[in-house]
Scaffold this motif. Structure first.
Motif, PDB file in Angstrom:
ATOM      1  N   ALA A  97       0.587  -0.382   4.497  1.00  0.00           N
ATOM      2  CA  ALA A  97       1.720  -0.923   3.664  1.00  0.00           C
ATOM      3  C   ALA A  97       1.886  -0.030   2.468  1.00  0.00           C
ATOM      4  O   ALA A  97       3.015  -0.134   1.799  1.00  0.00           O
ATOM      5  CB  ALA A  97       1.446  -2.370   3.246  1.00  0.00           C
ATOM      6  N   THR A  98       0.643   0.579   1.996  1.00  0.00           N
ATOM      7  CA  THR A  98       0.919   1.472   0.570  1.00  0.00           C
ATOM      8  C   THR A  98       0.155   2.759   1.094  1.00  0.00           C
ATOM      9  O   THR A  98      -0.667   2.899   1.832  1.00  0.00           O
ATOM     10  CB  THR A  98       0.208   0.852  -0.424  1.00  0.00           C
ATOM     11  N   MET A  99       0.463   3.615   0.057  1.00  0.00           N
ATOM     12  CA  MET A  99      -0.114   4.942  -0.083  1.00  0.00           C
ATOM     13  C   MET A  99      -1.700   4.828  -0.226  1.00  0.00           C
ATOM     14  O   MET A  99      -2.515   5.615   0.431  1.00  0.00           O
ATOM     15  CB  MET A  99       0.235   5.859  -1.025  1.00  0.00           C
ATOM     16  N   GLY A 100      -2.063   3.944  -1.215  1.00  0.00           N
ATOM     17  CA  GLY A 100      -3.334   3.758  -1.543  1.00  0.00           C
ATOM     18  C   GLY A 100      -4.180   3.208  -0.359  1.00  0.00           C
ATOM     19  O   GLY A 100      -5.280   3.895   0.190  1.00  0.00           O
ATOM     20  N   GLU A 101      -3.660   2.439   0.382  1.00  0.00           N
ATOM     21  CA  GLU A 101      -4.476   2.173   2.132  1.00  0.00           C
ATOM     22  C   GLU A 101      -4.516   2.942   2.735  1.00  0.00           C
ATOM     23  O   GLU A 101      -5.328   3.113   3.338  1.00  0.00           O
ATOM     24  CB  GLU A 101      -3.478   0.859   2.268  1.00  0.00           C
ATOM     25  N   ALA A 102      -3.345   3.935   3.072  1.00  0.00           N
ATOM     26  CA  ALA A 102      -3.323   4.946   3.762  1.00  0.00           C
ATOM     27  C   ALA A 102      -4.530   6.195   3.430  1.00  0.00           C
ATOM     28  O   ALA A 102      -5.102   6.626   4.483  1.00  0.00           O
ATOM     29  CB  ALA A 102      -1.956   5.644   3.694  1.00  0.00           C
TER      30      ALA A 102
END
Length: 221
Positions: A97-102
């Protein structure tokens, strides 16, 4: 004789069921487990003879690969759990859902030395592969312009997670077309975008205008 790959499908909703059907039809795969936390849906899977369990921890020890087909807000948690168990993992798009999670997901896969991919199946379509071959014959692209427009039925947004941050038509649907542009024209070096939620007033966008610069200098909108 090749031994079938023991596969776990995480999530048995609309897309998860498609992965289940394909796993059952594929001689190279053995459906080791279907992780479905919803008791009613899990009971239906079990009554159909499928190895449905409530949590990833309950999947058989010999499982080596997973497909994450849960709602987008859960992708990160389920994929991290799958990688933690040492499974090669395919995550339905969008990968998180977010770049940080990716970034944390990619870091986990690298640290474990495990494959981590996302389900951009349209690259495999013969039409797409033919288009790429034709582009190679035509020469280096200068620019590309695309218009993607459809009306989502109101019932589409009845499901709460589809109205929350990390979902929305841009992440959930347009991500396919953006990936096709990457497949046809190469990686994207720069992005400028404007989004709007004026029509529905939800947290997520329903409209976007995007400008792209590709690695080779080609431009897109």
């Amino acid at each position: 004789m090749t031994v079938p790959i023991p596969l776990c499908v995480i999530g048995a909703g609309l897309i998860g069921q498609r992965h289940i059907d394909m796993a059952l039809a594929c001689d190279g795969v053995r459906l080791a487990a279907v992780v479905e936390p919803d008791p009613g849906r899990r009971a239906k899977l079990q009554s159909a003879g499928l190895p449905a369990v409530a949590t990833i921890a309950e999947a058989p020890a010999d499982t080596v690969a997973a497909v994450v087909a849960t709602p987008t807000p859960d992708h990160h948690a389920s994929a991290m759990a799958a990688l933690d168990r040492g499974w090669a993992t395919l995550v339905e798009k969008p990968v998180t859902a977010t770049m940080g999670e990716a970034r944390t997901l990619c870091a986990m896969a690298r640290s474990k030395g495990l494959p981590l991919i996302t389900g951009h199946h349209r690259r495999c379509h013969p039409f797409t592969q033919s288009a790429r071959e034709l582009l190679d014959q035509i020469g280096p692209p200068v620019a590309v312009q695309a218009l993607w427009s459809l009306r989502k039925h109101d019932s589409y947004y009845d499901i709460p997670w589809r109205r929350a941050a990390g979902a929305g038509p841009l992440m959930t649907n347009l991500s396919h077309e953006i990936d096709l542009l990457r497949y046809l024209l190469g990686d994207i070096a720069e992005v400028q975008a404007m989004t709007s939620n004026a029509r529905r007033g939800l947290v997520i966008e329903d409209t976007a205008a995007i400008s792209l610069r590709f690695d080779d200098g080609a431009l897109g909108s």
